[in-house]
Design an enzyme around this catalytic site. Structure first.
Site, short mmCIF file in Angstrom:
data_model
loop_
_atom_site.label_atom_id
_atom_site.label_comp_id
_atom_site.label_asym_id
_atom_site.label_seq_id
_atom_site.Cartn_x
_atom_site.Cartn_y
_atom_site.Cartn_z
CG ASP A 206 0.05 0.14 -8.26
OD1 ASP A 206 -0.53 0.51 -9.29
OD2 ASP A 206 -0.35 0.43 -7.12
CG HIS A 267 -3.81 0.29 -8.96
ND1 HIS A 267 -3.15 1.38 -9.46
CD2 HIS A 267 -4.90 0.78 -8.29
CE1 HIS A 267 -3.79 2.49 -9.09
NE2 HIS A 267 -4.85 2.16 -8.40
CD GLU A 331 -7.08 4.96 -7.16
OE1 GLU A 331 -7.23 6.17 -6.95
OE2 GLU A 331 -5.95 4.42 -7.26
C1 ACM Z 1 -5.45 4.26 -2.79
O1 ACM Z 1 -4.91 5.27 -2.35
N1 ACM Z 1 -5.75 4.18 -4.08
C2 ACM Z 1 -5.76 3.14 -1.95
#
Ligand code: ACM
Ligand code: ZN
Length: 765
Positions: A206, A267, A331
């Site tokens: 991440d 991420h 995201e």
């Molecule tokens: C997530 O909670 N962004 C998959």
């Protein structure tokens, strides 16, 4: 006021002695049948089976490994060496019958009579689950790692026919925000398997950490797995490839598939900190020091980025036996792609009309590579945006919509919607629970989730392949802390994934959880125990009489003391409102049927006289001073180089040169606020420090985030003006910049439960 999870785990360790394999206490939690997840069909028969030192354990060839596993497990708690022989009676018999009449390879039948226990699985996995069910018919202490000898190992006679509702029953653990090690992960896998969970989704990469060793790119570990937080502390951790193999093998012995997640295209900042050339701008970067979503992502226009990711996947994939690889996909901001010449050239060359289509190009290209290695991808529901091939499995997290849309488009779908299955939310009143990301998700709410949307046709519904509970660890600061959030809610996920909807019954589940708690004690699991709720603060001021009333989310009994000792089984039970007329210290805890208590709440009942109001004349506005730089505590602040005092109208930071947390500063606001009547006020702020009439009322943490007006205090105030000093420390504490919370403080007037923001009241100095 601190709600440390660590102190809870200490109290767990102490009470474990009594709860698991302990003294000769009544064990009411062992009454009845306590199987989680509840089986498809179970019939009670006459009599019971008694496990004895003479009991044999026989297994056909296909069940031998499973027999070994359970022989070892049961010998720890019983002290018996189960003779591995066939016999006509006093025997537990394990068999695989591939023709067994159950609709899943994971299915089994179990027959417990007074002579013989027969577990027949459709596969070895079915035998494994049949034995887990048998163990749950025995007293909970069967899970003890030490011999328990004052107990009858008796299982009621039953016949069971059982198989899962869904093939995918998972839990995700994020090891990137806060790292947990190999032993922790093995422990979770061992326990999850008891409840027939069969997938462990391992969120390995991440913005905040890269945690898997890649030989070809050593900087991923050297740089990517070490995060330097703003306060100078270092958070690090990774898994070697040997450790990954060890975990996968350990999980496979327990029929748990381990699914790695390598996040892309977003991420990705930990990877880009090590290899910035695969971003759009070229960096340089540091790990993201705050939670949330990072704009710098992998460049979609650079072929070298794909080569990099494919080389990583070529190393990762052979370490795992699962058919799935999770590629993230959630995201991913498009702001860098919009400006990047390479990304724009890619869009032109490929005829992509939007950056959403560019994301879809990215994911499809990676999917093709993963498919060529014989594996299938799972992605978060955003991978539907811009289109994706039906072979991709969708993990529906934002709600049910992604799952519904995915199933209709022919994708397999795993339901893990945040509102029910994000196990990082508060399980009780935030005022008494450890800091979390927010939300309110009780055991009952998680249990109530149904993964099969009614709007789907039966044919579309076949694409819903299961459920997953997700554990993001931003606010789980201490090693081991995730357990407090995982349990018992993951047991609800397990039952939703396995048991037919028609067999679910929350009040019966609660009863079975009471038995499961003792099994969890045997594994030294730091599970959540509902806390006594009611008083908002652990310092309750009063002027005349104080009345304190308590509840807890499971309606368990509560016990308390007033003599400073720790409350336990023998302490007075809380029956009704407690009344105080003098200074006192109350200690109160929730009591489980096992005799174990929750973390103790210590509440000071403090008789105060009203703090007098300021009577002198005052002028509009408040006085502010600022010191640029980073100040970790009050000692450092005292030595800071402060600006000259300046009168400002309110707490806003518009007057500050750079309000961004990356350029830290501390500001002090002093002045007078006004309260409308005499009485006891509840006061709160998410900012660093608050003094009222010279008293430190709120002292927030240097190390963990303060949000949700988590910390509250009380004070008796006379009607009128009172002095305050509010310290806004613009720096990151536990991944949360203080300036992400509103710079202000709040009060609740006597008898009211409404928070008043002092920004909206007259301020003066
Ligand atoms: C997530 O909670 N962004 C998959
Ligand atoms: Zn780019």
């Amino acid at each position: 006021m601190k709600k440390s999870i660590l102190s809870l785990s200490l109290s767990v360790a102490v009470s474990l002695l009594a709860a698991c394999g302990g003294d000769k206490v009544a064990r009411p939690y062992n009454d009845g049948v306590n199987i989680i997840p509840t089986p498809v069909e179970i019939t009670s028969e006459e009599g019971s089976f008694l496990l004895k030192s003479s009991t044999r354990l026989s297994a056909d060839r296909a069940s031998e490994v499973v027999a070994d596993y359970f022989a070892a497990k049961m010998s720890h708690s019983t002290g018996y060496n189960f003779d591995r022989k066939e016999a006509a009676s006093d025997v537990i018999r394990l068999l695989v019958d591939t023709t067994l009449d159950v609709p899943s390879q994971e299915g089994y039948t179990l027959a417990v009579t007074s002579d013989v226990v027969t577990v027949t699985g459709k596969s070895a996995q079915g035998v494994f689950y049949g034995m887990q069910t048998f163990l749950q018919l025995l007293p909970a202490e069967i899970e003890s790692s030490e011999v328990v000898d004052d107990i009858e190992w008796e299982a009621p006679a039953v016949t069971v026919r059982d198989y899962p509702r869904f093939p995918y029953r998972g839990m995700m653990l994020d090891v990137t925000r806060h790292y947990n090690d190999v032993e922790f992960i093995k422990k979770q896998i061992e326990v999850l398997a008891m409840f027939k969970i069969n997938r462990f989704h391992w969120h390995l990469t991440d913005d905040q950490l890269w945690t898997i060793e890649i030989n070809r790119y050593p900087e991923l570990v050297r740089v990517g797995s070490v995060r330097h937080d703003q306060d100078g502390s270092v958070h690090s951790g990774h898994f070697t490839q040997a450790q990954v193999r060890e975990i996968v093998a350990y999980a496979n012995e327990r029929f748990v598939d381990v699914i790695p997640e390598i996040e892309l295209p977003g991420h990705a900042l930990a990877a880009l900190s090590a290899y910035p050339q695969y971003s759009c701008t070229g960096g340089p970067f540091k790990h993201r020091q705050v939670w949330g979503v990072e704009p710098d992502v992998f460049c979609a226009g650079n072929d070298a980025t794909f080569e990099f990711l494919e080389n990583i996947l070529d190393e990762v994939i052979p370490l795992f036996t699962s058919k799935y690889v999770h590629i993230g996909g959630d995201e991913c901001p498009k702001s860098r792609w919009e400006k990047c010449p390479k990304c724009r050239a890619r869009m032109r060359a490929e005829g992509l009309k939007s950056t959403a289509e560019l994301q879809s190009y990215f994911v499809r290209r990676i999917e093709k590579h993963i498919n060529s290695l014989g594996k299938q991808i799972i992605g978060w529901d955003e991978i539907l945006e811009g289109g994706i091939d039906p072979s991709a499995t969708i993990m529906s997290w934002q709600g049910l919509e992604g799952g519904i849309q995915g199933a209709r488009a022919g994708h397999d779908v795993i339901m893990s919607p945040g509102a029910w299955l994000y196990l990082d939310k508060y399980q009780g009143d935030p005022e008494v629970e450890p800091m979390s990301i927010g939300g309110y998700l009780t055991l009952e709410k998680t249990y109530g989730f149904d993964p099969m949307p009614e709007v789907l046709t039966p044919e579309e519904g076949k694409h819903i392949i299961g459920v997953q509970g997700n554990v993001w660890t931003e606010y789980m600061y201490e090693p081991g802390a995730p357990e407090y959030f995982i349990y018992p809610r993951i047991l609800a996920v397990a039952e939703t994934g396995w048991s037919p909807a028609s067999r679910k019954d929350y009040s019966d589940f609660e009863r079975r959880v009471d038995n499961a708690y003792v099994r969890l004690d045997c594994h030294d699991i730091n599970y959540h125990v509902p806390m006594p709720e009611g008083p908002r603060s652990d310092y309750m001021a009063f002027t005349d009489t104080l009345r304190l009333a308590f509840t807890n989310t499971r309606n368990y009994p509560m016990v308390y003391t007033l003599d400073g000792t720790e409350p336990g089984v023998g302490s007075p039970r809380y029956v009704d409102t407690l009344r105080f007329v003098d200074n006192d210290t109350l200690k109160i805890a929730t009591l489980l049927p096992s005799g174990k208590t929750s973390r103790v709440r210590t509440i000071v009942a403090a008789k105060e006289s009203l703090s007098p109001a300021v009577t002198s004349q005052s002028r509009r506005g408040i006085v502010s001073r600022i010191a640029y730089g980073m100040y970790l505590d009050s000692v450092a602040m005292a030595k800071a180089k402060w600006s000259a005092p300046k009168v400002v109208s309110t707490f806003d930071t518009k007057w500050v040169e750079s309000p961004h947390y990356k350029e830290p500063w501390v500001a002090v606001y002093e002045g007078l606020f006004e309260v409308p009547q005499d009485g006891v006020y509840t006061i709160t702020t998410d900012q660093y420090l608050l003094y009222v009439d010279g008293r430190p009322v709120i002292v927030n943490s240097d190390k963990i985030a303060t949000r949700h007006l988590h910390n509250k205090n009380t004070m008796a105030l006379e009607k009128g003006k009172h002095s305050f000093k509010l310290v806004v420390n613009n720096r990151v504490a536990g991944g949360w910049p203080y300036t992400w919370s509103k710079a202000t403080f709040y009060y609740m007037a006597p008898g009211s439960s409404k928070l008043v923001d002092v920004c909206n009241t007259p301020l003066s100095h």
